[in-house]
Design a protein around this motif. Structure first.
Motif, PDB file in Angstrom:
ATOM      1  N   CYS A 148      34.542  30.792  40.684  1.00 26.78           N
ATOM      2  CA  CYS A 148      35.129  31.474  39.525  1.00 26.78           C
ATOM      3  C   CYS A 148      34.050  31.805  38.497  1.00 26.78           C
ATOM      4  O   CYS A 148      33.318  30.906  38.063  1.00 26.78           O
ATOM      5  CB  CYS A 148      36.196  30.577  38.904  1.00 26.78           C
ATOM      6  SG  CYS A 148      36.826  31.203  37.329  1.00 26.78           S
ATOM      7  N   PHE A 186      49.346  33.318  32.081  1.00 26.44           N
ATOM      8  CA  PHE A 186      48.174  32.590  31.575  1.00 26.44           C
ATOM      9  C   PHE A 186      47.225  32.407  32.751  1.00 26.44           C
ATOM     10  O   PHE A 186      47.160  31.360  33.369  1.00 26.44           O
ATOM     11  CB  PHE A 186      48.584  31.244  30.969  1.00 26.44           C
ATOM     12  CG  PHE A 186      49.244  31.362  29.625  1.00 26.44           C
ATOM     13  CD1 PHE A 186      50.570  31.738  29.513  1.00 26.44           C
ATOM     14  CD2 PHE A 186      48.533  31.104  28.450  1.00 26.44           C
ATOM     15  CE1 PHE A 186      51.188  31.863  28.265  1.00 26.44           C
ATOM     16  CE2 PHE A 186      49.130  31.210  27.206  1.00 26.44           C
ATOM     17  CZ  PHE A 186      50.461  31.601  27.109  1.00 26.44           C
ATOM     18  N   GLY A 188      44.009  34.125  32.503  1.00 31.18           N
ATOM     19  CA  GLY A 188      42.737  34.668  32.037  1.00 31.18           C
ATOM     20  C   GLY A 188      41.691  33.574  31.950  1.00 31.18           C
ATOM     21  O   GLY A 188      41.654  32.666  32.781  1.00 31.18           O
ATOM     22  N   SER A 218      49.328  29.294  34.872  1.00 31.56           N
ATOM     23  CA  SER A 218      48.590  28.938  36.082  1.00 31.56           C
ATOM     24  C   SER A 218      47.621  27.811  35.763  1.00 31.56           C
ATOM     25  O   SER A 218      46.875  27.877  34.790  1.00 31.56           O
ATOM     26  CB  SER A 218      47.815  30.168  36.571  1.00 31.56           C
ATOM     27  OG  SER A 218      46.986  29.828  37.661  1.00 31.56           O
ATOM     28  N   THR A 219      47.635  26.794  36.609  1.00 31.99           N
ATOM     29  CA  THR A 219      46.759  25.646  36.355  1.00 31.99           C
ATOM     30  C   THR A 219      45.978  25.251  37.601  1.00 31.99           C
ATOM     31  O   THR A 219      46.443  25.412  38.726  1.00 31.99           O
ATOM     32  CB  THR A 219      47.561  24.424  35.856  1.00 31.99           C
ATOM     33  OG1 THR A 219      46.647  23.336  35.648  1.00 31.99           O
ATOM     34  CG2 THR A 219      48.633  23.999  36.844  1.00 31.99           C
ATOM     35  N   SER A 241      46.795  26.608  41.236  1.00 34.58           N
ATOM     36  CA  SER A 241      45.657  27.098  42.020  1.00 34.58           C
ATOM     37  C   SER A 241      45.242  25.992  42.980  1.00 34.58           C
ATOM     38  O   SER A 241      44.505  25.081  42.602  1.00 34.58           O
ATOM     39  CB  SER A 241      44.500  27.470  41.092  1.00 34.58           C
ATOM     40  OG  SER A 241      44.910  28.478  40.205  1.00 34.58           O
ATOM     41  N   ASN A 243      44.015  26.426  46.486  1.00 32.38           N
ATOM     42  CA  ASN A 243      42.747  26.927  47.048  1.00 32.38           C
ATOM     43  C   ASN A 243      42.211  26.163  48.252  1.00 32.38           C
ATOM     44  O   ASN A 243      41.274  26.624  48.905  1.00 32.38           O
ATOM     45  CB  ASN A 243      41.661  27.012  45.972  1.00 32.38           C
ATOM     46  CG  ASN A 243      42.055  27.962  44.860  1.00 32.38           C
ATOM     47  OD1 ASN A 243      42.690  28.985  45.125  1.00 32.38           O
ATOM     48  ND2 ASN A 243      41.740  27.645  43.631  1.00 32.38           N
ATOM     49  N   GLU A 283      48.619  29.425  44.357  1.00 34.08           N
ATOM     50  CA  GLU A 283      47.536  30.409  44.482  1.00 34.08           C
ATOM     51  C   GLU A 283      46.466  29.851  45.414  1.00 34.08           C
ATOM     52  O   GLU A 283      46.092  28.667  45.333  1.00 34.08           O
ATOM     53  CB  GLU A 283      46.934  30.700  43.096  1.00 34.08           C
ATOM     54  CG  GLU A 283      47.920  31.369  42.161  1.00 34.08           C
ATOM     55  CD  GLU A 283      47.504  31.233  40.707  1.00 34.08           C
ATOM     56  OE1 GLU A 283      47.596  30.099  40.182  1.00 34.08           O
ATOM     57  OE2 GLU A 283      47.095  32.230  40.111  1.00 34.08           O
ATOM     58  N   VAL A 285      42.836  31.132  46.775  1.00 31.55           N
ATOM     59  CA  VAL A 285      41.735  32.100  46.860  1.00 31.55           C
ATOM     60  C   VAL A 285      41.084  31.942  48.231  1.00 31.55           C
ATOM     61  O   VAL A 285      40.639  30.846  48.596  1.00 31.55           O
ATOM     62  CB  VAL A 285      40.690  31.848  45.744  1.00 31.55           C
ATOM     63  CG1 VAL A 285      39.512  32.797  45.896  1.00 31.55           C
ATOM     64  CG2 VAL A 285      41.330  32.005  44.371  1.00 31.55           C
ATOM     65  N   PRO A 315      42.430  37.182  48.170  1.00 28.42           N
ATOM     66  CA  PRO A 315      41.096  37.329  48.767  1.00 28.42           C
ATOM     67  C   PRO A 315      40.045  37.301  47.650  1.00 28.42           C
ATOM     68  O   PRO A 315      40.215  37.942  46.610  1.00 28.42           O
ATOM     69  CB  PRO A 315      41.156  38.704  49.436  1.00 28.42           C
ATOM     70  CG  PRO A 315      42.619  38.957  49.660  1.00 28.42           C
ATOM     71  CD  PRO A 315      43.315  38.309  48.498  1.00 28.42           C
ATOM     72  N   ASN A 317      37.440  37.674  44.907  1.00 32.10           N
ATOM     73  CA  ASN A 317      36.744  38.766  44.229  1.00 32.10           C
ATOM     74  C   ASN A 317      35.277  38.379  44.182  1.00 32.10           C
ATOM     75  O   ASN A 317      34.907  37.423  43.503  1.00 32.10           O
ATOM     76  CB  ASN A 317      37.277  38.951  42.807  1.00 32.10           C
ATOM     77  CG  ASN A 317      38.711  39.417  42.828  1.00 32.10           C
ATOM     78  OD1 ASN A 317      39.051  40.373  43.488  1.00 32.10           O
ATOM     79  ND2 ASN A 317      39.561  38.697  42.118  1.00 32.10           N
ATOM     80  N   LEU A 323      28.373  34.718  41.733  1.00 31.05           N
ATOM     81  CA  LEU A 323      28.883  33.972  42.884  1.00 31.05           C
ATOM     82  C   LEU A 323      28.175  34.426  44.161  1.00 31.05           C
ATOM     83  O   LEU A 323      28.825  34.830  45.131  1.00 31.05           O
ATOM     84  CB  LEU A 323      30.398  34.211  43.049  1.00 31.05           C
ATOM     85  CG  LEU A 323      31.285  34.100  41.802  1.00 31.05           C
ATOM     86  CD1 LEU A 323      32.675  34.661  42.081  1.00 31.05           C
ATOM     87  CD2 LEU A 323      31.394  32.633  41.370  1.00 31.05           C
ATOM     88  N   CYS A 362      41.004  38.496  38.743  1.00 33.54           N
ATOM     89  CA  CYS A 362      40.988  37.046  38.574  1.00 33.54           C
ATOM     90  C   CYS A 362      39.588  36.505  38.790  1.00 33.54           C
ATOM     91  O   CYS A 362      38.875  36.921  39.674  1.00 33.54           O
ATOM     92  CB  CYS A 362      41.869  36.384  39.616  1.00 33.54           C
ATOM     93  SG  CYS A 362      43.507  36.963  39.545  1.00 33.54           S
TER      94      CYS A 362
HETATM   95  N1  SAH Z   1      42.454  28.113  35.037  1.00 29.84           N
HETATM   96  C1  SAH Z   1      43.689  28.533  35.584  1.00 29.84           C
HETATM   97  C2  SAH Z   1      44.052  29.960  35.231  1.00 29.84           C
HETATM   98  C3  SAH Z   1      42.934  30.967  35.226  1.00 29.84           C
HETATM   99  S1  SAH Z   1      42.199  31.299  36.772  1.00 29.84           S
HETATM  100  C4  SAH Z   1      43.716  28.337  37.080  1.00 29.84           C
HETATM  101  O1  SAH Z   1      42.659  28.052  37.669  1.00 29.84           O
HETATM  102  O2  SAH Z   1      44.799  28.433  37.655  1.00 29.84           O
HETATM  103  C5  SAH Z   1      43.418  32.396  37.490  1.00 29.84           C
HETATM  104  C6  SAH Z   1      43.355  32.507  39.001  1.00 29.84           C
HETATM  105  O3  SAH Z   1      42.178  33.202  39.405  1.00 29.84           O
HETATM  106  C7  SAH Z   1      43.335  31.167  39.718  1.00 29.84           C
HETATM  107  O4  SAH Z   1      44.347  31.114  40.693  1.00 29.84           O
HETATM  108  C8  SAH Z   1      41.977  31.147  40.392  1.00 29.84           C
HETATM  109  O5  SAH Z   1      42.023  30.403  41.586  1.00 29.84           O
HETATM  110  C9  SAH Z   1      41.713  32.623  40.596  1.00 29.84           C
HETATM  111  N2  SAH Z   1      40.307  32.953  40.783  1.00 29.84           N
HETATM  112  C10 SAH Z   1      39.260  32.399  40.164  1.00 29.84           C
HETATM  113  N3  SAH Z   1      38.104  32.958  40.604  1.00 29.84           N
HETATM  114  C11 SAH Z   1      38.453  33.879  41.510  1.00 29.84           C
HETATM  115  C12 SAH Z   1      37.719  34.821  42.308  1.00 29.84           C
HETATM  116  N4  SAH Z   1      36.386  34.895  42.246  1.00 29.84           N
HETATM  117  N5  SAH Z   1      38.401  35.629  43.127  1.00 29.84           N
HETATM  118  C13 SAH Z   1      39.756  35.564  43.184  1.00 29.84           C
HETATM  119  N6  SAH Z   1      40.504  34.737  42.457  1.00 29.84           N
HETATM  120  C14 SAH Z   1      39.849  33.893  41.629  1.00 29.84           C
END
Ligand code: SAH
Ligand code: SF4
Length: 384
Positions: A148, A186, A188, A218-219, A241, A243, A283, A285, A315, A317, A323, A362
């Protein structure tokens, strides 16, 4: 006192404490939170002397929009400056329930097929009316997920409830929208549940004007704060999240797993009080070679057994600057992962993130204009 972060009761109390009738508090609340007025200039329901006093004592100070990046699909990523100079980002995403990130989280590929000639359900609202605003809850994120961009850039401070709502109102004003058709997510910058005070107060105020089912938090799985959210009389939709479905992979991707291990998080999800016909959004990723095998999908299906959940596959980003080590899987691998879940009878959607050409997707929200680690002023494509 910040009127943007004030509840109806706060403003009624303020009115009474200042020798005004109690109903003035509601009028001020409605001005700011319902009519979304930027100031009191047009508040004809208030005496002129009170308007002047409010302008001096309770000015609603929204963050300043310092940047707009527009994507081809109509999404706009906003750069906003808070009163102390901190920068955050929020995203406006047009679209109907089928493509909205909130609640429905529909597979954008399915939405595309609809647009190509599918029929609209009888009685549904015209597509253009619905839209989603993705809000930040902190100015950075200390959770430090490996995939992220926000996390890579490090932690920041909590936003106050007034800053969270000011962010929303600034975006609505700029987009010429009101609460009608609005969904709020939420998702962002920041981890909402590491800022429970700010987020819970913002939710309490928001729920006066927007039904809770239109709001999703989202947490990354801050288990104790999840219990606090679960105990609220009015709760948003929950997105977790996940993952990864095993402790080792999740710890590699999300070091917070060491503090809040997977079994406790799953238990908190089981304990989450769901309204009828609602589901927890999981969620996931998808990262090439890390968590994208059919075995990973089967493990996820087993882990979620007994939970009313739907899986949102995102998928990755990619971001070569922040990254470099992580890649998005091929379409075939994405389809194989999704098919394994579908075969196990899980509702699955694939999120084709909105606005990637504006870095609004995201995990791509930065806020900062400068990468503190690499003295490079403007990440690729974000120069205003
Ligand atoms: N901190 C909270 C909300 C913000 S992140 C959380 O983690 O849920 C929002 C979403 O973006 C999360 O589901 C996270 O897994 C996703 N995310 C973070 N980096 C990403 C990336 N590089 N590509 C796709 N999704 C990503
Ligand atoms: Fe923070 Fe969410 Fe990014 Fe993880 S994915 S670093 S919790 S914003």
């Amino acid at each position: 006192m910040d009127p943007l972060g004030s509840t109806l009761l706060d403003l009624e109390t303020w009115a009474v404490a200042h020798g005004l009738p109690r109903y003035r508090g509601r009028q001020i609340f409605d001005r700011i939170h319902r009519l979304l007025s930027p100031d009191y200039a047009d508040a004809r329901e208030l005496p002129a002397a009170l308007r002047d006093r409010l302008a001096a004592e309770l000015p609603p100070r929204r963050p300043e929009i310092v940047r707009r990046d527009r994507a081809a699909d109509g999404s706009v990523k906003f750069g906003l400056r808070l009163a102390d100079g901190a920068l955050i980002e929020a995203v406006y995403m047009p679209g109907d329930a089928r493509t909205s990130l909130a609640n429905e989280f529909t597979d954008a590929r399915a939405a595309g097929r609809e647009a190509e000639g599918g029929r609209r359900e009888a009685g549904s609202t015209p597509a253009a009316e619905k839209f989603t605003v993705c809000l930040s809850s902190q100015t950075g994120c200390a959770v430090d997920c490996a995939f992220c961009v926000t996390g890579r850039l490090g932690g920041g401070r909590n936003l106050t409830a007034g800053e969270i709502l000011g962010q929303l109102y600034a975006v609505l004003a700029d987009a010429g929208r009101s609460h009608e058709g609005l969904r709020v997510v939420f998702m962002g910058m920041g981890e909402p549940l590491l800022n429970p005070d700010g987020v819970v107060l913002a939710l309490e105020i928001l729920f006066e004007t927007l039904p809770p089912r239109r709001v999703t938090v989202s947490t990354s799985g801050i288990t104790p704060a999840l219990a606090r959210l679960a105990a609220l009389p009015r709760r948003p939709n929950l997105a977790v999240s996940l993952n990864a479905a095993d402790e080792a992979t999740r710890t590699r991707l999300m070091p917070i797993t060491r503090t809040y291990p997977l079994p406790g998080l799953i238990a908190a999800m089981r304990a989450w009080p769901l309204e009828p016909r609602r589901r927890i959004l999981v969620e996931y990723v998808l990262i090439a070679g890390v968590n994208d095998s059919p075995d990973d999908a089967s493990r996820l299906a087993r882990l979620l057994r007994g939970i009313e959940a739907k899986v949102n596959v995102i998928p990755l980003n990619e971001d070569p600057t922040y990254l470099p080590e992580w890649k998005r899987p091929s379409e075939a691998v994405i389809d194989r992962f999704v098919k394994t879940l579908v075969d196990a009878r899980w509702p699955v959607t694939v999120r084709r993130s909105r606005g990637p050409d504006a870095s609004a997707a995201c995990g791509q929200l930065k806020g900062r204009l400068q990468d503190p680690r690499r003295a490079r002023m403007w990440p690729r494509g974000t120069r205003p």
